[in-house]
Design a protein around this motif. Sequence first.
Motif, PDB file in Angstrom:
ATOM      1  N   ALA A 184       0.842  -1.196   0.000  1.00  0.00           N
ATOM      2  CA  ALA A 184       0.000   0.000   0.000  1.00  0.00           C
ATOM      3  C   ALA A 184       0.877   1.246   0.000  1.00  0.00           C
ATOM      4  O   ALA A 184       2.021   1.244   0.479  1.00  0.00           O
ATOM      5  N   GLY A 185       0.357   2.327  -0.545  1.00  0.00           N
ATOM      6  CA  GLY A 185       1.045   3.602  -0.452  1.00  0.00           C
ATOM      7  C   GLY A 185       0.864   4.199   0.931  1.00  0.00           C
ATOM      8  O   GLY A 185      -0.156   3.975   1.602  1.00  0.00           O
ATOM      9  N   GLY A 186       1.859   4.953   1.393  1.00  0.00           N
ATOM     10  CA  GLY A 186       1.740   5.606   2.691  1.00  0.00           C
ATOM     11  C   GLY A 186       0.776   6.780   2.634  1.00  0.00           C
ATOM     12  O   GLY A 186       0.693   7.490   1.629  1.00  0.00           O
ATOM     13  N   ASN A 187      -0.001   6.981   3.698  1.00  0.00           N
ATOM     14  CA  ASN A 187      -0.944   8.104   3.742  1.00  0.00           C
ATOM     15  C   ASN A 187      -0.207   9.424   3.925  1.00  0.00           C
ATOM     16  O   ASN A 187       0.809   9.514   4.620  1.00  0.00           O
ATOM     17  N   GLY A 188      -0.740  10.468   3.314  1.00  0.00           N
ATOM     18  CA  GLY A 188      -0.175  11.799   3.481  1.00  0.00           C
ATOM     19  C   GLY A 188      -0.502  12.372   4.857  1.00  0.00           C
ATOM     20  O   GLY A 188      -1.466  11.973   5.514  1.00  0.00           O
ATOM     21  N   VAL A 189       0.314  13.327   5.319  1.00  0.00           N
ATOM     22  CA  VAL A 189       0.151  13.981   6.627  1.00  0.00           C
ATOM     23  C   VAL A 189       0.108  15.491   6.396  1.00  0.00           C
ATOM     24  O   VAL A 189       0.949  16.037   5.686  1.00  0.00           O
ATOM     25  N   THR A 190      -0.874  16.155   7.025  1.00  0.00           N
ATOM     26  CA  THR A 190      -1.019  17.588   6.755  1.00  0.00           C
ATOM     27  C   THR A 190      -0.894  18.469   7.987  1.00  0.00           C
ATOM     28  O   THR A 190      -0.127  19.420   7.995  1.00  0.00           O
ATOM     29  N   THR A 191      -1.627  18.229   9.040  1.00  0.00           N
ATOM     30  CA  THR A 191      -1.801  19.245  10.081  1.00  0.00           C
ATOM     31  C   THR A 191      -1.092  18.965  11.393  1.00  0.00           C
ATOM     32  O   THR A 191      -1.231  19.737  12.325  1.00  0.00           O
ATOM     33  N   SER A 192      -0.376  17.876  11.514  1.00  0.00           N
ATOM     34  CA  SER A 192       0.299  17.608  12.789  1.00  0.00           C
ATOM     35  C   SER A 192       1.391  18.646  13.020  1.00  0.00           C
ATOM     36  O   SER A 192       1.961  19.196  12.088  1.00  0.00           O
ATOM     37  N   SER A 193       1.692  18.908  14.255  1.00  0.00           N
ATOM     38  CA  SER A 193       2.688  19.921  14.594  1.00  0.00           C
ATOM     39  C   SER A 193       3.881  19.285  15.272  1.00  0.00           C
ATOM     40  O   SER A 193       3.837  18.139  15.720  1.00  0.00           O
ATOM     41  N   GLY A 194       4.973  20.061  15.360  1.00  0.00           N
ATOM     42  CA  GLY A 194       6.164  19.559  16.003  1.00  0.00           C
ATOM     43  C   GLY A 194       6.900  18.547  15.146  1.00  0.00           C
ATOM     44  O   GLY A 194       6.665  18.422  13.951  1.00  0.00           O
ATOM     45  N   VAL A 195       7.789  17.800  15.763  1.00  0.00           N
ATOM     46  CA  VAL A 195       8.554  16.785  15.049  1.00  0.00           C
ATOM     47  C   VAL A 195       7.628  15.641  14.666  1.00  0.00           C
ATOM     48  O   VAL A 195       6.885  15.142  15.503  1.00  0.00           O
ATOM     49  N   ARG A 196       7.682  15.201  13.442  1.00  0.00           N
ATOM     50  CA  ARG A 196       6.755  14.157  13.012  1.00  0.00           C
ATOM     51  C   ARG A 196       7.339  13.402  11.819  1.00  0.00           C
ATOM     52  O   ARG A 196       8.223  13.902  11.120  1.00  0.00           O
ATOM     53  N   TYR A 197       6.795  12.241  11.587  1.00  0.00           N
ATOM     54  CA  TYR A 197       7.174  11.420  10.455  1.00  0.00           C
ATOM     55  C   TYR A 197       5.951  11.211   9.576  1.00  0.00           C
ATOM     56  O   TYR A 197       4.823  11.194  10.064  1.00  0.00           O
ATOM     57  N   GLY A 198       6.213  10.997   8.303  1.00  0.00           N
ATOM     58  CA  GLY A 198       5.130  10.616   7.411  1.00  0.00           C
ATOM     59  C   GLY A 198       4.897   9.113   7.485  1.00  0.00           C
ATOM     60  O   GLY A 198       5.336   8.439   8.417  1.00  0.00           O
ATOM     61  N   ASN A 199       4.208   8.609   6.483  1.00  0.00           N
ATOM     62  CA  ASN A 199       3.890   7.182   6.442  1.00  0.00           C
ATOM     63  C   ASN A 199       4.593   6.536   5.252  1.00  0.00           C
ATOM     64  O   ASN A 199       4.472   7.000   4.115  1.00  0.00           O
ATOM     65  N   ALA A 200       5.342   5.474   5.543  1.00  0.00           N
ATOM     66  CA  ALA A 200       6.091   4.778   4.496  1.00  0.00           C
ATOM     67  C   ALA A 200       5.168   3.907   3.645  1.00  0.00           C
ATOM     68  O   ALA A 200       4.072   3.515   4.074  1.00  0.00           O
ATOM     69  N   GLY A 201       5.622   3.573   2.462  1.00  0.00           N
ATOM     70  CA  GLY A 201       4.901   2.646   1.597  1.00  0.00           C
ATOM     71  C   GLY A 201       5.208   1.206   1.964  1.00  0.00           C
ATOM     72  O   GLY A 201       6.252   0.901   2.563  1.00  0.00           O
ATOM     73  N   GLY A 202       4.305   0.291   1.609  1.00  0.00           N
ATOM     74  CA  GLY A 202       4.488  -1.127   1.918  1.00  0.00           C
ATOM     75  C   GLY A 202       5.287  -1.860   0.851  1.00  0.00           C
ATOM     76  O   GLY A 202       5.421  -1.402  -0.289  1.00  0.00           O
ATOM     77  N   ALA A 203       5.811  -3.024   1.208  1.00  0.00           N
ATOM     78  CA  ALA A 203       6.600  -3.849   0.287  1.00  0.00           C
ATOM     79  C   ALA A 203       5.689  -4.646  -0.644  1.00  0.00           C
ATOM     80  O   ALA A 203       4.579  -5.025  -0.282  1.00  0.00           O
ATOM     81  N   SER A 204       6.194  -4.928  -1.833  1.00  0.00           N
ATOM     82  CA  SER A 204       5.509  -5.773  -2.818  1.00  0.00           C
ATOM     83  C   SER A 204       6.381  -6.989  -3.102  1.00  0.00           C
ATOM     84  O   SER A 204       7.602  -6.943  -2.916  1.00  0.00           O
ATOM     85  N   SER A 205       5.740  -8.075  -3.566  1.00  0.00           N
ATOM     86  CA  SER A 205       6.530  -9.278  -3.854  1.00  0.00           C
ATOM     87  C   SER A 205       5.829 -10.144  -4.889  1.00  0.00           C
ATOM     88  O   SER A 205       4.610 -10.083  -5.069  1.00  0.00           O
ATOM     89  N   PHE A 206       6.637 -10.957  -5.567  1.00  0.00           N
ATOM     90  CA  PHE A 206       6.146 -11.995  -6.475  1.00  0.00           C
ATOM     91  C   PHE A 206       6.616 -13.319  -5.899  1.00  0.00           C
ATOM     92  O   PHE A 206       7.723 -13.780  -6.180  1.00  0.00           O
ATOM     93  N   GLY A 207       5.762 -13.918  -5.040  1.00  0.00           N
ATOM     94  CA  GLY A 207       6.142 -15.129  -4.328  1.00  0.00           C
ATOM     95  C   GLY A 207       7.450 -14.924  -3.593  1.00  0.00           C
ATOM     96  O   GLY A 207       7.709 -13.856  -3.018  1.00  0.00           O
ATOM     97  N   SER A 208       8.295 -15.936  -3.629  1.00  0.00           N
ATOM     98  CA  SER A 208       9.622 -15.827  -3.019  1.00  0.00           C
ATOM     99  C   SER A 208      10.685 -15.487  -4.050  1.00  0.00           C
ATOM    100  O   SER A 208      11.881 -15.475  -3.741  1.00  0.00           O
ATOM    101  N   HIS A 209      10.256 -15.184  -5.270  1.00  0.00           N
ATOM    102  CA  HIS A 209      11.204 -14.973  -6.358  1.00  0.00           C
ATOM    103  C   HIS A 209      11.873 -13.607  -6.284  1.00  0.00           C
ATOM    104  O   HIS A 209      13.083 -13.489  -6.504  1.00  0.00           O
ATOM    105  N   CYS A 210      11.118 -12.560  -6.010  1.00  0.00           N
ATOM    106  CA  CYS A 210      11.692 -11.230  -5.911  1.00  0.00           C
ATOM    107  C   CYS A 210      10.714 -10.318  -5.183  1.00  0.00           C
ATOM    108  O   CYS A 210       9.510 -10.600  -5.105  1.00  0.00           O
TER     109      CYS A 210
END
Length: 317
Positions: A184-210
């Motif tokens: 999944a794509g990470g959600n955007g962040v708009t109004t939080s204040s102070g030190v903060r992190y955004g949201n990372a994207g999730g991993a994708s895979s094709f079985g155990s091949h790659c």
Amino acid sequence: DLGKIKFNWRNAYNGSTPYVPDDCVYYTDGSVVSSYICKTASQGNAPSSGGTLHGSWDYLAKGQNASPTTTQGDLIVRGASADGRLAIGAAGHALKVNASANGLEYGDVSAGLQNMNVYTTAGSHTWTKPSGVKKVKVYVTGGGGGGMSGPSNDNPGSSGGGGGTAIKIIDVTSISSVSITIGAGGNGVTTSSGVRYGNAGGASSFGSHCSATGGGAGYAGNDDRYGGIGGVGSGGDINLHGDSGTSEGNDGSNNPNPPASPAGASFWGGLGMYGANNSGLTQANMNGYHGSAGGNMFQGQGAGNGGAGIVVVENYK
């Protein structure tokens, strides 16, 4: 004996007739009609059997098998013990060696790329091998990081990174299906204040091949901000990094922070738009696509979501 100064034609061979040297007959051995000349006196000995001459006879003129072909385009090929008919193939087929490597046959020669399957929705999927496919070329891209919009000039935003990509060619002769994960794509962040992190994207895979990790989360503080790191592919014949994100600033007389160039694209592109706080960008404008990071509007006015990852499977015969 003046009668023996030439061949003595005796017509069709007769098993009850005695023959002497220079007698000549014709005889059908199987389906082959030949003429023969007697070498030694003989009676009841057919001139040949199964294509093999009797010792009392020799060929005068050897015949040949009638053609086994019946249809225009048929071929004559050697079978296990004799020539035989190979019927003309269907339209579009070509002549090839059979699976046992001991004969010829007509068959499908539609090689190369047949079609492809594309998966873009976050979650689990299953690729099922199409009939006749022997190899696949797979592109696996992780999800993009979400955009972050800082609430002020002193606390501007930072973008997430783009998802990594793995590219691999896989022999699927003995494989019938493969499980797929789309990050999944990470959600955007708009109004939080102070030190903060955004949201990372999730991993994708094709079985155990790659597989490929998603774009990392951006960080936003006051002056110690940075964009998210790009994801990276693994297990592929080629493993690519997504673009890293960037931190931004607003250009103002009180706090001259020049705007950063948009960053955070995946292998496929599709980075979300960036704009000033009054630019009026829509959410769709700011969202990333195909594993790229989301964009934003400055000063807390909006942030785009990172694009879900993507898996593309090219099917080859």
